[in-house]
Scaffold this active site. Structure first.
Site, mmCIF file in Angstrom:
data_model
loop_
_atom_site.group_PDB
_atom_site.id
_atom_site.type_symbol
_atom_site.label_atom_id
_atom_site.label_comp_id
_atom_site.label_asym_id
_atom_site.label_seq_id
_atom_site.Cartn_x
_atom_site.Cartn_y
_atom_site.Cartn_z
ATOM 1 N N HIS A 198 28.115 50.818 24.843
ATOM 2 C CA HIS A 198 28.626 52.390 24.472
ATOM 3 C C HIS A 198 29.191 53.307 25.553
ATOM 4 C CE1 HIS A 198 26.370 52.243 20.615
ATOM 5 N NE2 HIS A 198 27.048 52.996 20.255
ATOM 6 N N GLU A 440 24.689 47.284 9.932
ATOM 7 C CA GLU A 440 24.794 46.399 11.083
ATOM 8 C C GLU A 440 23.584 45.740 11.607
ATOM 9 O OE1 GLU A 440 25.753 50.413 13.674
ATOM 10 O OE2 GLU A 440 23.783 51.559 12.853
ATOM 11 N N ASP A 464 27.042 46.083 15.868
ATOM 12 C CA ASP A 464 25.909 45.935 15.672
ATOM 13 C C ASP A 464 25.328 44.718 14.968
ATOM 14 O OD1 ASP A 464 24.021 47.231 18.121
ATOM 15 O OD2 ASP A 464 24.674 49.305 16.979
ATOM 16 N N CYS A 511 33.660 50.139 10.946
ATOM 17 C CA CYS A 511 34.268 50.352 11.343
ATOM 18 C C CYS A 511 33.547 50.247 13.119
ATOM 19 C CB CYS A 511 33.247 52.106 11.602
ATOM 20 S SG CYS A 511 31.760 51.629 11.157
HETATM 21 C C1 PEP Z 1 28.791 49.461 15.547
HETATM 22 O O1 PEP Z 1 27.077 49.022 15.728
HETATM 23 O O2 PEP Z 1 29.631 48.068 15.062
HETATM 24 C C2 PEP Z 1 29.202 50.881 15.813
HETATM 25 C C3 PEP Z 1 30.452 51.466 14.801
HETATM 26 O O3 PEP Z 1 27.936 51.798 15.696
HETATM 27 P P1 PEP Z 1 28.356 51.945 16.996
HETATM 28 O O4 PEP Z 1 29.248 51.256 18.106
HETATM 29 O O5 PEP Z 1 28.442 53.618 17.876
HETATM 30 O O6 PEP Z 1 26.510 51.280 17.296
HETATM 31 MG MG MG Z 2 26.078 50.234 15.706
#
Ligand code: PEP
Ligand code: MG
Length: 594
Positions: A198, A440, A464, A511
């Site tokens: 993140h 995920e 994830d 995503c």
């Molecule tokens: C993911 O896990 O791919 C996702 C889009 O969410 P984040 O990156 O915020 O965990």
């Molecule tokens: Mg995620």
């Protein structure tokens, strides 16, 4: 002490946020202050010791006020965190009791302060509420700063930079990243971290070039060294020679040219040569990114990561603040849709000294929907805000980290109660708001057919999914090379989710970072993904890429790679294919331009 090395050296890390920067290094020391001296103070000196302590408090207050004034616009709301620290500076349990200790126990200020902190820690440990208990980190943080002032040490704070420099740190949390003074910080490099952490995602959102996972950056770079940081390839050059500087300046120029050329065609649709259209959407972390998402040709917001907003106020923001924010996003992007994801706190989100109780294994801990179901009041206020915003545009709702049907049932039950509450209060919202889930967690893939019957859409979170399926910490540089989107298990899982969605007649989007990776897109297209959501900046490139291939070819490519057994083989095959389509890709598959 190590000798200063002056010659050119190179480090190779993990590209986290694109862009090339050339500038001076500023080392950030986030290590904790150790109390070296504990001593008894002579009776006559006690008032001086108290004055010394008050002076340290005053210095801290001034620093915090200055920091608050200088906060970048995007993260101005974070000022509440600083306000809470200012309040702690006046807290009687910390300040009053430290002064009493100095006078009664005749001990030095550092020692007295540390004892006060211990006492406060004991009190916090008795608190039942996990969140409130975790706020001890704020007190610790403030105490550390006072101790640093008492010892006369400099903090090397992120905001104390006078000229534009490149931050060199062991680690930066997502919160640290938001605190970077963008007008002063050119970019950053860190010893640890992964590509889909993140922190990396936050750096991309703020358009700060970054390389992470260099392992030895803080050990190799000295304050003031000249650095070249290539956030596209992960290369860092320390004290470059003239040739290297000219080479990277040329690269910078090419990048700028490429960016403006591709931006001019960002509005063109993502339609394959054989007429198959896919949706290309943007992932955002802040309301301020919506305009850029549109400019880059995003056809909606495919993922609004709402947790960053929660960071901005002392405790959590109230329903009204959330509503205003979501309403604005829905209005600006409308009539295109925005998928608002409910809170995904925990994991590597906000591993900082400001938030979240420390867990031994945070990625497997009280994260996302688990936290919301455990703290329904927090969840309810966010759901109310999202529902209310849905009256002002095309908002959709999405739950993260779903591991099985029970969580969907529980979350939807609370959603139903909140809707009923709004109905009874006569509050407007979209009664047909679509409700989807992120896929995920591997268990959700396995039961995707069951889940599909209960939701309106799936969005695959590969960041994830890869972490959990391959047991590879997404933020850990030591295993970064094993974080493989092309692992056959991952491709099979994505296909399984796509098929489950198709059978149930619900759309499936993707995503995770894979959606914006030009190497991955043709395969994802071939296995049936119809909607891609990514960092806005890469949208023009991904659209261009989709326009340059045919669905038929992409499907054939997918068929071919299903016959391959390792991620390396799949990657090698794709890289070879892609080099013809995208000359911008280098040998390693990195984009040197975008
Ligand atoms: C993911 O896990 O791919 C996702 C889009 O969410 P984040 O990156 O915020 O965990
Ligand atoms: Mg995620």
């Amino acid at each position: 002490m190590t000798e200063h090395v002056t010659g050119q050296r190179r480090l190779e890390g993990i590209p986290a946020s694109p862009g090339i920067i050339i500038g001076k290094a500023h080392l950030v020391d986030k290590s904790r202050v150790k109390i070296l001296y504990q001593y008894l103070v002579d009776e006559k000196q006690l008032s001086r010791e108290v004055e010394k302590f008050k002076g340290a408090l005053h210095t801290e207050e001034e620093k915090l006020l200055k920091l608050r004034d200088q906060m970048p616009k995007q993260v101005k709301e974070n000022a509440f965190i600083l306000d809470s620290h200012l309040m702690i500076l006046k807290d009687s349990m910390l300040v009053g009791s430290t002064i009493k200790r100095i006078l009664n126990e005749k001990i030095n200020a550092e020692w007295a302060l540390k004892e006060s902190l211990e006492e406060i820690r004991d009190v916090f440990e008795q608190i039942n509420d996990e969140y409130l208990r975790s706020r001890i980190t704020d007190v610790e943080n403030v105490t550390e700063r006072i101790l640093r002032n008492l010892s006369g040490g400099t903090e090397h704070g992120l905001n104390e930079i006078r000229e534009r420099m490149i931050i060199v740190a062991h680690d930066l949390s997502p919160v640290d990243t938001t605190e970077l003074n963008i007008s002063k910080v050119m970019g950053f490099i860190t010893d640890i971290g992964g590509r889909t952490s993140h922190t990396a995602i936050m750096a991309q959102a703020l358009e700060i070039p970054a390389v992470v996972g260099l392992e030895s950056a803080t050990g190799s770079v000295q304050e003031g060294d000249l650095l070249i940081v290539d956030g596209n390839t992960g290369e860092v050059v320390i004290n470059p020679d003239d040739r290297a500087i000219i080479f990277y300046q040329e690269k910078q120029l090419q990048r700028e040219k490429y960016k403006s050329a591709i931006a001019r065609i960002s509005h063109l649709p993502a339609e394959t040569l054989d007429g198959h259209k896919v949706a290309v959407m943007a992932n955002i972390e802040f309301l301020e990114e919506v305009a850029a998402a549109k400019d880059y040709g995003g056809e909606g917001i495919g993922l609004y990561r709402t947790e960053f907003l929660y960071l901005r106020s002392k405790g959590f923001p109230n329903e009204e603040e959330l509503f205003e924010d979501y309403r604005e996003v829905a209005e600006i992007i409308g009539p295109a849709p925005v998928i608002i994801r409910t809170l995904d706190l925990g994991g590597d989100n906000f591993v900082s000294d400001l938030e979240i109780p420390k867990e031994i294994n945070p990625a497997l801990g009280l994260r996302a929907i688990r936290l919301c179901l455990k703290e329904p009041e927090i969840f309810r206020s966010q759901l109310r805000a999202i529902l209310r915003a849905s009256a002002y545009g095309k908002a959709k709702l999405m739950f993260p980290m779903i591991s099985g049907l029970q969580e969907v049932i529980d979350a939807k039950e609370i959603l139903g109660q909140v809707k009923a509450e709004l109905d009874s209060q006569g509050v407007k919202y979209d009664p047909d708001i679509e409700t989807g889930i992120m896929i995920e967690v591997p268990s959700a893939v396995v039961v995707a057919d069951i889940l599909a019957k209960h939701v309106d859409f799936f969005s695959i979170g590969t960041n994830d999914l890869i972490q959990y399926a391959l047991a590879i910490d997404r933020s850990n540089e030591h295993v970064a090379n094993m974080y493989q989107p092309f692992h056959p298990a991952i491709l099979k899982m994505i296909k399984q989710v796509v098929d489950a969605g198709k059978n149930a007649g619900i759309p499936v989007s993707l995503c995770g970072e894979m959606a914006g990776d030009p190497l991955c897109v043709p395969i994802l297209l071939g296995l049936g993904i119809g909607e891609f959501s990514m960092n806005a900046r890469v949208i023009p490139l991904i659209k261009k890429l989709v326009r340059s291939i045919s669905l038929k070819e992409a499907q054939e490519d997918f068929e071919t790679v299903t016959g391959l057994s390792t991620a390396r083989e799949v990657r090698a095959y794709i890289l070879e294919r892609m080099k013809k389509l995208l000359p911008e890709l280098d040998e390693k598959g990195y984009l040197n331009t975008c």
